[in-house]
Design a protein around this motif. Structure first.
Motif, PDB file in Angstrom:
ATOM      1  N   GLU A  15       0.846  -1.159   0.330  1.00  0.00           N
ATOM      2  CA  GLU A  15       0.250   0.325  -0.068  1.00  0.00           C
ATOM      3  C   GLU A  15       1.028   1.375  -0.031  1.00  0.00           C
ATOM      4  O   GLU A  15       0.734   2.598  -0.730  1.00  0.00           O
ATOM      5  CB  GLU A  15      -0.936   0.000   1.361  1.00  0.00           C
ATOM      6  N   VAL A  18       1.638   1.405  -3.541  1.00  0.00           N
ATOM      7  CA  VAL A  18       0.774   1.923  -4.272  1.00  0.00           C
ATOM      8  C   VAL A  18       0.563   3.740  -3.881  1.00  0.00           C
ATOM      9  O   VAL A  18      -0.154   4.454  -5.029  1.00  0.00           O
ATOM     10  CB  VAL A  18      -0.625   1.108  -3.921  1.00  0.00           C
ATOM     11  N   GLU A  19       0.577   4.163  -2.637  1.00  0.00           N
ATOM     12  CA  GLU A  19       0.686   5.951  -2.658  1.00  0.00           C
ATOM     13  C   GLU A  19       1.390   6.571  -3.429  1.00  0.00           C
ATOM     14  O   GLU A  19       0.623   7.233  -3.737  1.00  0.00           O
ATOM     15  CB  GLU A  19       0.450   5.465  -1.357  1.00  0.00           C
ATOM     16  N   LEU A  21       2.797   5.369  -6.206  1.00  0.00           N
ATOM     17  CA  LEU A  21       2.016   6.088  -7.252  1.00  0.00           C
ATOM     18  C   LEU A  21       1.079   6.286  -7.433  1.00  0.00           C
ATOM     19  O   LEU A  21       1.385   7.073  -9.126  1.00  0.00           O
ATOM     20  CB  LEU A  21       2.035   4.497  -7.432  1.00  0.00           C
ATOM     21  N   ARG A  22       0.043   6.314  -7.094  1.00  0.00           N
ATOM     22  CA  ARG A  22      -0.895   7.423  -7.005  1.00  0.00           C
ATOM     23  C   ARG A  22      -0.753   8.436  -7.074  1.00  0.00           C
ATOM     24  O   ARG A  22      -1.300   9.632  -7.478  1.00  0.00           O
ATOM     25  CB  ARG A  22      -1.717   6.869  -5.614  1.00  0.00           C
ATOM     26  N   SER A  23       0.902   9.322  -6.194  1.00  0.00           N
ATOM     27  CA  SER A  23       1.067  10.288  -6.099  1.00  0.00           C
ATOM     28  C   SER A  23       1.315  11.511  -6.834  1.00  0.00           C
ATOM     29  O   SER A  23       1.201  12.826  -7.275  1.00  0.00           O
ATOM     30  CB  SER A  23       1.790  10.644  -4.714  1.00  0.00           C
TER      31      SER A  23
END
Length: 393
Positions: A15, A18-19, A21-23
């Motif tokens: 996670e 993923v955080e 990557l989403r940022s």
């Protein structure tokens, strides 16, 4: 099959990635900065620079102390190539010292005996996670070596750089790994106790006689093509302007990887505690077998328990290799750490030969590394012990 050293990746680690990557910001940036700050707090040091490997950290440490052509750097004969190859990278001369009889490390006295007026630095190795006590070297080296400029001049002796690839979380009395040597290089490779998939970091003693901000800045510049600003700094408004002050290297750690390390650091003390439990279980399970584990209880010392290195009661490499095959057939993956450097083609080509380091070769000839990772159960360790005893029989 009981694997040798698989990584332990939790949902929290996933996670965290993923955080990032989403940022929308995945290269070196704010997460990497938080990882560096957390590491410095954990080690009790002033600064940490996160990098793409421990090898880069060692090389940049050598460059920071001014090691180059005309200098000598001392390194143990019993280690992985990264401890020595970086000396060649900077153009200095590798001076390889033997270990002590029956051991995989050299004594401070043996290291000091190899010092000449050309010695700029010494690289010590925290093999298996056991911290090397370099403190006695301070007095032994006082006023010796090449101390004409830079950090060695300020210290009044050659700089001591710890290859602590194995020893994050290790301690000597009230000193943590990172506080013992002058400069310390950590590894976060996939098989290390704390991983970022690939990665490393460089730190140094809080009382090192340097300008800490300037040292950190110079290392970051060397790790980013000699560029005076990283991508995050250049993205702030009209702050794109930068300079290239040297034709340097590319060794920074991106936030995608730093996120894994920052996540794992939050549970790292539990990781080390479990690994130490597993080493103790190995010791109990192999008692009376003739197998000698490298990890031992020394008052005031804590290993990070990175590798379960054992010396076997066998006649040499051929019998040791038979044991490894028998373990494999019994469902256990084992390994060897390490072939002494002078057994390797690259170092033979540099003029080193096995007969120069008889103690290192003696230890290697009966060495076996057993599985050690937090995915092991107590029953797994018991199975490994049983299979090893059967193989020796």
């Amino acid at each position: 099959m009981i694997p040798f050293s698989p990584p332990s990746i939790t949902e929290e680690d996933i996670e965290a990635v993923v955080e990032v990557l989403r940022s929308g910001w995945i290269t070196t940036g704010p997460v990497g900065q938080r990882f560096e700050q957390a590491l410095a707090a954990y080690c009790g040091t002033e600064r940490v620079v996160a990098l793409n490997s421990a090898t880069a950290a060692l090389e940049l440490a050598l460059r920071a102390v001014g090691a180059g052509p005309g200098d000598e750097v001392i390194v143990p004969a019993y280690t992985y190539t990264a401890s020595a190859s970086v000396i060649d990278h900077v153009g200095a001369t590798i001076v390889m010292v033997d270990t002590e009889p029956g051991a995989p490390i050299p004594s401070p006295e043996r290291i000091a005996a190899a010092v000449t007026q050309r010695t700029r630095a010494i690289i010590t190795v925290d093999l298996a996670g056991i911290p090397y006590d370099s403190r006695p070297l301070h007095d032994l080296l006082a006023g010796r070596g090449r101390i004409d400029e830079g950090l060695p001049h300020a210290l009044g002796r050659p700089a001591i750089i710890s290859d602590a690839a194995h020893s994050l979380g290790a301690r000597l009395a009230d000193l943590a790994s990172g506080q013992i040597a002058d400069m310390t290089a950590f590894s976060f490779h996939a098989v290390k106790n704390l991983t970022t998939a690939e990665g490393g970091a460089l730190t140094w003693r809080a009382d090192l006689p340097v300008d800490h901000d300037e040292l950190a800045r110079s290392i970051r510049v060397l790790a980013l093509h000699g560029q005076t600003k990283d991508a995050l700094a250049k993205s702030q408004g009209s702050s794109w302007e930068y300079d290239i002050v040297s034709p340097a290297y590319k060794a920074n750690m991106p936030d995608v990887l730093a996120a894994i390390g920052l996540s794992q650091l939050g549970r790292y003390e539990q990781i080390v505690a479990r690994r130490l439990e597993l080493v103790d279980r190995y010791a109990s399970g192999l008692e009376g077998s003739g197998v000698e584990l490298l990890h031992h209880s020394v008052p005031g010392q804590r290993s990070s328990a990175h590798l379960a290195i054992a010396s076997l009661p066998v006649d040499g490499p051929a019998e040791r290799n038979r044991v490894i095959q028998d373990l494999y057939e019994a469902g256990v993956s084992a390994n060897v750490h390490y072939k002494p450097l002078s057994l390797l083609t690259a170092y033979r080509n540099l003029g080193f030969s096995p007969d120069q380091h008889p103690h290192a070769h003696g230890f290697y000839s009966t060495e076996l590394t057993l599985p050690l990772h937090v995915l092991l159960t107590d029953q797994d360790v018991d199975q490994v012990c049983s299979a090893l005893v059967d193989a020796l029989a």
